[in-house]
Enzyme design. Structure first.
Site, PDB file in Angstrom:
ATOM      1  N   ASP A   1       0.879  -1.139   0.112  1.00  0.00           N
ATOM      2  CA  ASP A   1      -0.066   0.040   0.093  1.00  0.00           C
ATOM      3  C   ASP A   1       0.759   1.213  -0.069  1.00  0.00           C
ATOM      4  O   ASP A   1       1.875   1.219   0.786  1.00  0.00           O
ATOM      5  CB  ASP A   1      -0.803  -0.009   1.118  1.00  0.00           C
ATOM      6  CG  ASP A   1      -2.149   0.770   1.019  1.00  0.00           C
ATOM      7  OD1 ASP A   1      -3.354   0.277   0.817  1.00  0.00           O
ATOM      8  OD2 ASP A   1      -2.254   2.053   0.891  1.00  0.00           O
TER       9      ASP A   1
ATOM     10  N   TYR B   1     -13.085   6.595 -13.882  1.00  0.00           N
ATOM     11  CA  TYR B   1     -13.156   5.082 -12.912  1.00  0.00           C
ATOM     12  C   TYR B   1     -13.807   4.139 -13.810  1.00  0.00           C
ATOM     13  O   TYR B   1     -13.114   3.179 -13.942  1.00  0.00           O
ATOM     14  CB  TYR B   1     -13.939   5.558 -11.652  1.00  0.00           C
ATOM     15  CG  TYR B   1     -13.945   4.544 -10.764  1.00  0.00           C
ATOM     16  CD1 TYR B   1     -12.791   4.055 -10.027  1.00  0.00           C
ATOM     17  CD2 TYR B   1     -14.963   3.572 -10.746  1.00  0.00           C
ATOM     18  CE1 TYR B   1     -12.858   2.834  -9.219  1.00  0.00           C
ATOM     19  CE2 TYR B   1     -15.107   2.685  -9.644  1.00  0.00           C
ATOM     20  CZ  TYR B   1     -14.078   2.033  -9.072  1.00  0.00           C
ATOM     21  OH  TYR B   1     -14.123   1.049  -8.057  1.00  0.00           O
TER      22      TYR B   1
ATOM     23  N   ASN C   1      -5.666  -4.830  -6.549  1.00  0.00           N
ATOM     24  CA  ASN C   1      -6.625  -4.093  -6.005  1.00  0.00           C
ATOM     25  C   ASN C   1      -6.721  -2.460  -5.831  1.00  0.00           C
ATOM     26  O   ASN C   1      -7.506  -2.133  -5.488  1.00  0.00           O
ATOM     27  CB  ASN C   1      -6.773  -5.016  -4.528  1.00  0.00           C
ATOM     28  CG  ASN C   1      -7.585  -4.242  -3.835  1.00  0.00           C
ATOM     29  OD1 ASN C   1      -9.109  -4.068  -3.513  1.00  0.00           O
ATOM     30  ND2 ASN C   1      -7.035  -3.421  -2.686  1.00  0.00           N
TER      31      ASN C   1
ATOM     32  N   THR D   1     -16.300   0.857   2.294  1.00  0.00           N
ATOM     33  CA  THR D   1     -15.013   1.038   2.599  1.00  0.00           C
ATOM     34  C   THR D   1     -14.739   2.595   2.494  1.00  0.00           C
ATOM     35  O   THR D   1     -15.919   3.264   2.318  1.00  0.00           O
ATOM     36  CB  THR D   1     -14.285   0.587   1.519  1.00  0.00           C
ATOM     37  OG1 THR D   1     -14.266   1.013   0.344  1.00  0.00           O
ATOM     38  CG2 THR D   1     -14.228  -1.042   1.276  1.00  0.00           C
TER      39      THR D   1
ATOM     40  N   LYS E   1     -12.079   1.057 -15.258  1.00  0.00           N
ATOM     41  CA  LYS E   1     -12.476  -0.504 -14.872  1.00  0.00           C
ATOM     42  C   LYS E   1     -12.768  -1.293 -16.087  1.00  0.00           C
ATOM     43  O   LYS E   1     -12.865  -2.432 -15.977  1.00  0.00           O
ATOM     44  CB  LYS E   1     -13.656  -0.238 -13.907  1.00  0.00           C
ATOM     45  CG  LYS E   1     -13.303   0.365 -12.472  1.00  0.00           C
ATOM     46  CD  LYS E   1     -11.891  -0.570 -11.864  1.00  0.00           C
ATOM     47  CE  LYS E   1     -11.703  -0.397 -10.344  1.00  0.00           C
ATOM     48  NZ  LYS E   1     -10.651  -1.027  -9.794  1.00  0.00           N
TER      49      LYS E   1
ATOM     50  N   ASP F   1       4.528   2.407  -5.033  1.00  0.00           N
ATOM     51  CA  ASP F   1       3.517   2.773  -5.882  1.00  0.00           C
ATOM     52  C   ASP F   1       3.368   1.976  -7.259  1.00  0.00           C
ATOM     53  O   ASP F   1       4.235   1.924  -8.055  1.00  0.00           O
ATOM     54  CB  ASP F   1       3.666   4.244  -6.522  1.00  0.00           C
ATOM     55  CG  ASP F   1       2.596   4.838  -7.240  1.00  0.00           C
ATOM     56  OD1 ASP F   1       1.921   4.166  -7.668  1.00  0.00           O
ATOM     57  OD2 ASP F   1       2.717   6.074  -7.660  1.00  0.00           O
TER      58      ASP F   1
HETATM   59  N1  LIG Z   1     -15.702  -0.429  -2.167  1.00  0.00           N
HETATM   60  C1  LIG Z   1     -16.657  -0.789  -3.140  1.00  0.00           C
HETATM   61  O1  LIG Z   1     -17.721  -0.974  -3.238  1.00  0.00           O
HETATM   62  C2  LIG Z   1     -16.005  -1.207  -4.618  1.00  0.00           C
HETATM   63  C3  LIG Z   1     -16.921  -1.308  -5.777  1.00  0.00           C
HETATM   64  C4  LIG Z   1     -16.148  -1.601  -6.932  1.00  0.00           C
HETATM   65  C5  LIG Z   1     -14.702  -1.681  -7.157  1.00  0.00           C
HETATM   66  N2  LIG Z   1     -13.941  -1.417  -5.797  1.00  0.00           N
HETATM   67  C6  LIG Z   1     -12.470  -1.659  -6.268  1.00  0.00           C
HETATM   68  O2  LIG Z   1     -12.028  -2.432  -4.971  1.00  0.00           O
HETATM   69  C7  LIG Z   1     -10.749  -1.779  -4.815  1.00  0.00           C
HETATM   70  C8  LIG Z   1     -10.536  -1.687  -3.325  1.00  0.00           C
HETATM   71  O3  LIG Z   1     -11.166  -0.434  -3.188  1.00  0.00           O
HETATM   72  P1  LIG Z   1     -11.631  -0.238  -1.401  1.00  0.00           P
HETATM   73  O4  LIG Z   1     -13.124   0.177  -1.554  1.00  0.00           O
HETATM   74  O5  LIG Z   1     -11.094  -1.259  -0.682  1.00  0.00           O
HETATM   75  O6  LIG Z   1     -10.727   1.082  -1.447  1.00  0.00           O
HETATM   76  P2  LIG Z   1      -9.846   1.815  -0.229  1.00  0.00           P
HETATM   77  O7  LIG Z   1      -9.756   3.155  -0.508  1.00  0.00           O
HETATM   78  O8  LIG Z   1     -10.411   1.569   1.101  1.00  0.00           O
HETATM   79  O9  LIG Z   1      -8.773   1.065  -0.360  1.00  0.00           O
HETATM   80  C9  LIG Z   1      -7.607   1.312  -1.579  1.00  0.00           C
HETATM   81  C10 LIG Z   1      -6.436   1.417  -1.075  1.00  0.00           C
HETATM   82  O10 LIG Z   1      -5.304   1.363  -2.352  1.00  0.00           O
HETATM   83  C11 LIG Z   1      -4.443   2.111  -1.781  1.00  0.00           C
HETATM   84  N3  LIG Z   1      -3.831   2.712  -3.099  1.00  0.00           N
HETATM   85  C12 LIG Z   1      -4.288   3.583  -3.857  1.00  0.00           C
HETATM   86  N4  LIG Z   1      -3.239   3.973  -4.754  1.00  0.00           N
HETATM   87  C13 LIG Z   1      -2.268   3.033  -4.733  1.00  0.00           C
HETATM   88  C14 LIG Z   1      -0.959   2.835  -5.387  1.00  0.00           C
HETATM   89  N5  LIG Z   1      -0.751   3.582  -6.477  1.00  0.00           N
HETATM   90  N6  LIG Z   1      -0.143   1.651  -5.165  1.00  0.00           N
HETATM   91  C15 LIG Z   1      -0.474   1.048  -3.976  1.00  0.00           C
HETATM   92  N7  LIG Z   1      -1.494   1.360  -3.171  1.00  0.00           N
HETATM   93  C16 LIG Z   1      -2.549   2.211  -3.585  1.00  0.00           C
HETATM   94  C17 LIG Z   1      -4.816   3.288  -0.858  1.00  0.00           C
HETATM   95  O11 LIG Z   1      -3.763   3.771  -0.280  1.00  0.00           O
HETATM   96  C18 LIG Z   1      -5.781   2.243  -0.177  1.00  0.00           C
HETATM   97  O12 LIG Z   1      -5.363   1.913   1.161  1.00  0.00           O
HETATM   98  C19 LIG Z   1     -10.182  -0.737  -5.763  1.00  0.00           C
HETATM   99  O13 LIG Z   1      -9.699  -1.228  -7.090  1.00  0.00           O
HETATM  100  C20 LIG Z   1     -11.685  -0.259  -6.054  1.00  0.00           C
HETATM  101  O14 LIG Z   1     -11.765   0.611  -7.284  1.00  0.00           O
HETATM  102  C21 LIG Z   1     -14.464  -1.050  -4.574  1.00  0.00           C
END
Ligand SMILES: NC(=O)c1ccc[n+]([C@@H]2O[C@H](COP(=O)([O-])OP(=O)(O)OC[C@H]3O[C@@H](n4cnc5c(N)ncnc54)[C@H](O)[C@@H]3O)[C@@H](O)[C@H]2O)c1
Length: 294
Positions: free
Chosen positions: A37, A162, A90, A196, A166, A63
């Site tokens: 992360d 986004y 992720n 989240t 995706k 990153d």
């Molecule tokens: N939460 C939902 O309902 C939902 C729905 C569809 C898709 N998603 C996808 O699920 C995944 C996780 O999302 P989440 O809801 O847990 O979000 P979140 O914001 O809780 O967690 C995402 C994490 O990714 C890290 N991050 C961002 N850019 C980064 C990089 N360049 N390198 C390393 N780490 C990085 C952030 O620091 C964060 O801790 C994402 O790809 C999101 O698009 C989530």
């Protein structure tokens, strides 16, 4: 014995949210997990949780949306654990805006983190698996699990950056699945729904009834990822699964659903105008129907 005993796993963006739960479950299933992360303190906190629960994990703050960062993260797994078995892409961000209001910076940031942030680790993981295959590890079971979104599959207004990224990852999943099949690697994608940091502004008030199943709990997503990462899914590849609460939906991608044929003559505008009903049949000619809420 866990279903992933001894597997070397990289989960990107695993410091919080869905990725954190994935890292914790994969470790509980016996995998050795590199918790990546950008937010290193969060990654370390997840590593501490995993170790306290008796698992094996280490933190990584690269990153992954840059070529050098992804190379370093994948390289670290291989250096520390001897090889890579499972890559869970992720990491993600949102910068919501309508297409007519969005800034170049909002577009670039989201496209970079999602699209390049999926391809770059996959590129270095794929290279690793190709080299291992050439070195005689013909029975390796590489796994990539990508993270897409229903926003991208259905096209959600207000998320042009986004959703576009995706949808691109859904396509990328199929390409990678085709390219890596001969090295024993499967590539699938999940489209999760969970409460989240990313969704809390919209879903923050959705707290479950006491004692009821909490369908928005991000921990509901992780078992599907652990299952895809395991040895029982050799035959599943190039697929997109929507994961929400206790439901898993298998998604059907772009598919032909209507056809007209001009009997070996080039179309004219007039011809086409006269054949609309035949092309569309009972389907709507306007905005596509979405599967949200099902
Ligand atoms: N939460 C939902 O309902 C939902 C729905 C569809 C898709 N998603 C996808 O699920 C995944 C996780 O999302 P989440 O809801 O847990 O979000 P979140 O914001 O809780 O967690 C995402 C994490 O990714 C890290 N991050 C961002 N850019 C980064 C990089 N360049 N390198 C390393 N780490 C990085 C952030 O620091 C964060 O801790 C994402 O790809 C999101 O698009 C989530």
């Amino acid at each position: 014995m866990g279903s992933l005993d001894g597997k070397a796993v990289l989960v990107t963006g695993a410091g919080r949210g869905i990725g954190r739960e994935e890292a914790r479950l994969l470790a509980a299933e016996g995998a050795h997990v590199v918790v990546n992360d950008l937010d290193t303190d969060q990654a370390k906190a997840v590593v501490d949780e995993i170790t306290a629960a008796g698992g094996t994990a280490l933190a990584d703050g690269e990153d992954v949306s840059t070529w050098p960062g992804a190379e370093a993260a994948v390289g670290r797994v291989v250096a520390e654990l001897g090889r890579l078995d499972v890559l869970v892409n992720n990491a993600g961000i949102i910068r919501d805006a309508m297409s007519f209001s969005i800034t170049e910076e909002q577009w670039d940031a989201v496209v970079q983190v999602h699209l390049k942030g999926h391809l770059a680790p996959s590129h270095f993981a794929g290279r690793h698996w190709r080299e291992r295959s050439k070195a005689g590890h013909s029975h390796q079971r590489g796994r990539i699990v990508n993270t897409v979104s229903e926003s991208g599959l259905y096209g959600l207004a207000g998320q042009v950056n986004y959703a576009t990224a995706k949808a691109g990852i859904a396509s990328m999943t199929i390409v990678l699945a085709r390219e890596l099949a001969k090295y024993g690697v499967t590539v699938n994608a999940i489209a999760p729904r969970a409460r989240t940091r990313m969704t809390e502004t919209v879903l923050g008030s959705l707290t479950p009834e006491p004692g009821a199943f909490d369908e928005w709990d991000p921990a509901n997503v992780a078992p599907v990822v652990a299952w895809l990462a395991g040895d029982g899914t050799d035959a599943i590849t190039g697929q997109v699964l929507v994961v929400f609460g206790d439901k898993v939906h298998l998604m059907n991608g772009w598919d032909r659903c209507g056809r007209i044929d001009n009997d070996r003559r080039r179309w004219t505008v007039e011809d086409l105008s006269g054949r609309v009903d035949e092309l569309f049949g009972d389907r709507p000619t306007g905005l596509p129907v979405t599967g949200f809420g099902e």
